[in-house]
Design an enzyme around this catalytic site. Sequence first.
Site, short mmCIF file in Angstrom:
data_model
loop_
_atom_site.label_atom_id
_atom_site.label_comp_id
_atom_site.label_asym_id
_atom_site.label_seq_id
_atom_site.Cartn_x
_atom_site.Cartn_y
_atom_site.Cartn_z
CB SER A 187 33.33 51.08 38.90
OG SER A 187 33.68 49.86 38.34
CG ASP A 221 28.88 45.77 40.67
OD1 ASP A 221 29.84 45.29 41.30
OD2 ASP A 221 28.96 46.86 40.06
CG HIS A 236 32.74 47.19 42.38
ND1 HIS A 236 31.80 47.07 41.38
CD2 HIS A 236 33.67 48.04 41.91
CE1 HIS A 236 32.17 47.82 40.35
NE2 HIS A 236 33.29 48.41 40.64
#
Length: 510
Positions: free
Chosen positions: A433, A182, A225
Site C-alpha cells: 500500500s 482508497d 489508510h
Amino acid sequence: MAHLGTRRGRVLALPVGLALTASLGFLPVGAASAAPAEDVPAAVASDGPNLSYVVNTEGGRHTAKVRKAIAAAGGTVVASYDAIGVIVVHSKNPAFAETIRAVKGVQSAGSTRTAPLAPVATTEVDEASQPLTAAEARAAAEAAEDGQDPLEPMQWSLPAIKADKAHDITLGSSKVTVAVIDTGVDDTHPDLAPNFDRAASANCVTGKADTTEGSWRPAQGESDHGTHVAGTIAAAKNGVGVTGVAPGVKVSGIKVSNPDGFFYTEAVVCGFMWAADHGVEVTNNSYYVDPWLYNCKNDPDQGALVEALQRATRYAERKGTVNVAAAGNSAHDLAADEITDTTSPNDTTPVDRVVDPSECPDIPTMLPGVVTVSSTGAKDLKASYSNYGLGVVDIAAPGGDRTEYQTPEAPAVNGRILSTTVNGGYNYKAGTSMASPHAAGVVALIKSKHPHATPAMVKALLFAQADDRACTNPYDINGDGAVDAVCEGGKRHNGFYGTGLVDALDAVRW
Ligand SMILES: [Ca+2]
Ligand SMILES: [Ca+2]
Ligand SMILES: [Ca+2]
C-alpha cells in the site's frame, strides 16, 4: 489479507506484527439500498438477503433493454455505467443472478459480496500503524537541512528513489492530479490541504458517486489508510511535516471502502469511472477488491467482477489515466501455478481453496494495463510480505518492512514509511500500500514532464527509467536460515523487482 487480531483488512499496509492493516467501522448503504417491495413483480421472490450485483452487458451495449429485465427480475438499478455496459444492482431475489444471466444481451452478472447489504456492528481499531514519537520528531527537525521539511530526515524512501534530487529540479506540475482510490482522504491535514483537488474527489461507496463536500473523507474512527497514501504521493513541501514524492502535483480522494473496510466491486468501478471522467491523470490503488483475494474467471460471480473491473480500468486508461496498484501483502508468488487462498470470501466464512492466479487474478492489480508494484524495504530488498512474480510485478518501490529486517540509516529510525494521518498527525505504516503511492508519485512526475504522453508512453518511460535490481537469491529476509521466496528472472526484469526500482530523478530529467 489477515490483519492483526482480526480476519478483516484488505488495505495493503503492514502492521507492527506482520499482518496487514485496516479495519473500520460500518456501512451506511443498507437503509438506502433496499428495493421498495412494490417495485418487485409478484412472481419474483424477494425474501432473500439484499445483495449487490454487477451486470455486464454484451459488448457494453443493450443497457436499456437489460435494465427492464433487471426490474422484472426484482432488481433495483443503483448506477448504470453505460460507457462500459456495467450496471450496479441491488436485489433480494435469491435467483437474481441466475435469472439475469439468461437474459439476451447480458454477458455476465455476479454478486459483489457474500454478506447482505446490512449493518455489521463492528468497530475495530487500526492497529497497523506505529506512532512518530516526539523525540523522533525533534531529532528529525534538528537533522533537517535547508529546504527540507522538518520530518523529511525520517523519510528514507525519498533518497532511495532519488526524489530529493528530483525536487531540486521540479516538484511536479499542479496540472496533474493523482486520485487516491482508497478509504478516503482527510484533506484538512495541513500537509495535504495545499495540494488537494476537491473537484476530483468523491465518495463512491454505494457504487454511485456522491460529491457532497467532505464525502471523500474518512468518518470518525475510520481508517487513515488513504490519508497516509495521499501524503506519500503529494504532501506539500511547505516547511511543515513530511514531503511527498511529487509535492507539486495535486492529489484527490475517491472513497470506495465502506465503514467495515470492504472494497466492493461496484464502489471500485465507480471510482475508476469517476476518476476517468474528471480528468484524473493517475490513480493509486492500494487494496484488493473484496470479498475474494483471488477472483476465478470460471466462477459466474467472481468472473463477472473481473469483467466489470477490467472494463472500468480499461475505460480509465482510454481516457488517459495511468492506473497504479499494490501487488499485495501475502508473500505470494503471483506467477505460481497454484496458490492456496485461505481468506476468501472475507465478508462471511472463508473457505480454503487452491487457485491458479493466471485464471484467478488478484484485482485490480493483476488486470492487464494496471501497473503492479512490489514493495522494498530500507535495505533495498523485497519486503518480507510483498507479493512477487515474474511477468506479474512491473516495478518496485519502497513500502517499508519490519525495522529489524531492513533497518534504515540514521537519522531515520523506522523501517516503515512515515506519512500523514488523520487529525493533522503523522505515523509509520508498511505495505505494498505504501509502495504503490511512491510509484504513483513518480508517474505523476513523468506526466508533469510529458503532459501529452499517453498512458502507454508514460508506463514505458516509468519502466525504462527504473533502476535495475537483480534478483535477491537466496532470499532469507528473517534470517532463520530458510529461504522465504525465490526470485526468477534476470537483472533487468525479474519477479521481485519487475523492471527495477522507480527513479524520480530520471522522471524529471528525461
Ligand atoms: Ca510538508
Ligand atoms: Ca534510472
Ligand atoms: Ca527465512
